[in-house]
Design a protein around this motif. Structure first.
Motif, PDB file in Angstrom:
ATOM      1  N   TYR A 225      69.152  55.703  27.886  1.00 56.40           N
ATOM      2  CA  TYR A 225      70.256  56.058  28.777  1.00 56.40           C
ATOM      3  C   TYR A 225      71.087  57.198  28.207  1.00 56.40           C
ATOM      4  O   TYR A 225      71.398  58.183  28.896  1.00 56.40           O
ATOM      5  N   TYR A 226      71.465  57.084  26.945  1.00 59.11           N
ATOM      6  CA  TYR A 226      72.331  58.098  26.355  1.00 59.11           C
ATOM      7  C   TYR A 226      71.601  59.422  26.151  1.00 59.11           C
ATOM      8  O   TYR A 226      72.205  60.493  26.253  1.00 59.11           O
ATOM      9  N   ALA A 227      70.308  59.374  25.867  1.00 55.77           N
ATOM     10  CA  ALA A 227      69.538  60.615  25.777  1.00 55.77           C
ATOM     11  C   ALA A 227      69.539  61.325  27.129  1.00 55.77           C
ATOM     12  O   ALA A 227      69.735  62.549  27.210  1.00 55.77           O
ATOM     13  N   ASP A 228      69.333  60.566  28.204  1.00 60.78           N
ATOM     14  CA  ASP A 228      69.350  61.151  29.545  1.00 60.78           C
ATOM     15  C   ASP A 228      70.740  61.673  29.902  1.00 60.78           C
ATOM     16  O   ASP A 228      70.875  62.741  30.509  1.00 60.78           O
ATOM     17  N   LEU A 229      71.784  60.916  29.542  1.00 59.44           N
ATOM     18  CA  LEU A 229      73.154  61.347  29.823  1.00 59.44           C
ATOM     19  C   LEU A 229      73.445  62.686  29.143  1.00 59.44           C
ATOM     20  O   LEU A 229      73.975  63.611  29.767  1.00 59.44           O
ATOM     21  N   ASN A 230      73.092  62.789  27.875  1.00 61.91           N
ATOM     22  CA  ASN A 230      73.388  64.016  27.143  1.00 61.91           C
ATOM     23  C   ASN A 230      72.603  65.203  27.691  1.00 61.91           C
ATOM     24  O   ASN A 230      73.124  66.327  27.751  1.00 61.91           O
ATOM     25  N   ARG A 231      71.355  64.962  28.100  1.00 64.35           N
ATOM     26  CA  ARG A 231      70.581  66.046  28.715  1.00 64.35           C
ATOM     27  C   ARG A 231      71.201  66.474  30.041  1.00 64.35           C
ATOM     28  O   ARG A 231      71.247  67.667  30.361  1.00 64.35           O
ATOM     29  N   GLU A 232      71.682  65.503  30.809  1.00 63.53           N
ATOM     30  CA  GLU A 232      72.319  65.814  32.090  1.00 63.53           C
ATOM     31  C   GLU A 232      73.576  66.664  31.885  1.00 63.53           C
ATOM     32  O   GLU A 232      73.833  67.613  32.634  1.00 63.53           O
ATOM     33  N   GLU A 237      69.078  67.675  24.582  1.00 64.89           N
ATOM     34  CA  GLU A 237      69.391  66.455  23.849  1.00 64.89           C
ATOM     35  C   GLU A 237      69.775  66.817  22.420  1.00 64.89           C
ATOM     36  O   GLU A 237      68.913  67.115  21.596  1.00 64.89           O
ATOM     37  N   PRO A 238      71.075  66.810  22.110  1.00 59.32           N
ATOM     38  CA  PRO A 238      71.488  67.103  20.735  1.00 59.32           C
ATOM     39  C   PRO A 238      71.127  65.940  19.823  1.00 59.32           C
ATOM     40  O   PRO A 238      70.701  64.878  20.296  1.00 59.32           O
ATOM     41  N   PRO A 239      71.295  66.088  18.533  1.00 61.16           N
ATOM     42  CA  PRO A 239      71.055  64.946  17.646  1.00 61.16           C
ATOM     43  C   PRO A 239      71.884  63.744  18.069  1.00 61.16           C
ATOM     44  O   PRO A 239      73.075  63.879  18.382  1.00 61.16           O
TER      45      PRO A 239
END
Length: 328
Positions: A225-232, A237-239
């Motif tokens: 979820y958080y990987a997708d959120l950060n990409r959005e 996707e930062p570290p």
């Protein structure tokens, strides 16, 4: 329920920002990079030490630290442990001894304040005391080892509920030579650990295993979820920066937690390396009384509306088991 309150707060937080306060932001990702994550632990030397209802925890605290450290060593994983001085003092002599392994090799100690107070309730002088008194055990240790204290993490991730307070807090941290420790992945481990402690107290072997499995399943969902959120929000996707606590459920599942990342193609890095990425160049410049992960903060800073209600809560049965008196 705390989890429900947090999610309600995120929905309130993520309404569109005032365009007048929006600012031009540097590109978050100058170039592609591999998937990386920094592992961080809060509330060293042991999460429950110093709590009124928690007594005679020396053996439990020792076993918890040993299990977590062994898991990190098996995976050759760098990590940082954020220390609450009150919890060190509560354990007596063993409190400082438990910190020693975190002050060597690829491990590092950070400051998590003296008493784990909510910064929303503190004036600038009280906050300064929390920071300085939080160094009582760890500053002599790191300096003796030829190291320095580099990171501070706010209790509850409450970095300032007003611009004036947030900016004042940042000045104090700068005076003491600290960088603000970010966090981008929350597994709500405190919810699962509360249930886990109850199952352990009841020697309910079946429930212990059920909670461990539920925690791993939920963590897998949250990582994605958080990987997708950060990409959005950032377009990349930062570290990642994983927020965990030194508690017994993490001690029992540390190998499985780390495997979630390795199986998803992540490489483990230090917090310093993670926060060297351009996305972390400056802390988010907005204020809130809540403590959301950085992806939500980045969204607000960029005037992007994301729906925090899409983030799953821990299973209702876990929350109910951890607190049978909680409203259903």
């Amino acid at each position: 329920m705390r989890a429900t309150l947090v999610m309600a707060g995120l929905v309130m937080l993520l309404t569109p920002a005032d365009p007048a306060r929006s600012q031009a932001l540097d590109p978050a990702c100058a170039s592609p990079h591999d998937r990386t994550v920094a592992v961080t632990f809060d509330d060293l030397p042991y999460t429950r030490a110093g709590d009124a209802e928690a007594q005679d925890l020396e053996a439990v605290a020792k076993a918890t630290n040993e299990a977590i450290l062994a898991g990190l060593a098996r995976g050759n994983v760098p990590a940082i442990g954020f220390v609450v001085e009150r919890r060190v003092q509560a354990l007596g002599e063993i409190g400082r001894a438990l910190l020693e392994p975190w002050n060597a090799g690829r491990l590092e100690l950070g400051n998590h304040s003296a008493n784990h107070l909510d910064s929303n309730t503190l004036d600038i002088d009280a906050f300064r005391r929390e920071v300085i008194d939080g160094e009582a055990s760890i500053r002599p240790m790191v300096e003796k080892a030829g190291r320095s204290l580099r990171f501070f993490r706010f209790p509850y991730n409450h970095v300032g509920d007003t611009d004036q307070r947030r900016e004042a807090f940042e000045r104090v941290l700068g005076e003491r030579g600290y960088h603000l420790a970010a966090s981008t992945i929350d597994t709500s481990d405190y919810v699962f650990d509360a249930a886990y402690e109850r199952a352990l107290a009841r020697s309910d072997t079946a429930m212990i295993q059920k909670i461990e499995d539920a925690y791993i399943d939920y963590s897998r969902v949250e990582i994605a979820y958080y990987a997708d959120l950060n990409r959005e929000v950032l377009g990349c996707e930062p570290p990642g920066i994983l927020l965990l606590h030194t508690n017994r459920i993490n001690a029992a599942t540390i190998d499985r937690i780390l495997e979630l990342f390795t199986s998803a193609g992540y490489r483990f890095v230090s917090l310093e390396e993670a926060q060297g990425h351009p996305a972390y160049k400056t802390p988010p410049r907005f204020s809130t009384k809540f403590g959301p992960m950085w992806g939500y903060r980045w969204a607000k800073e960029r005037n992007l509306k994301v729906d925090g209600s899409k983030e799953e809560e821990p299973p209702a049965w876990v929350i109910q088991y951890s607190d049978p008196d909680a409203p259903r």
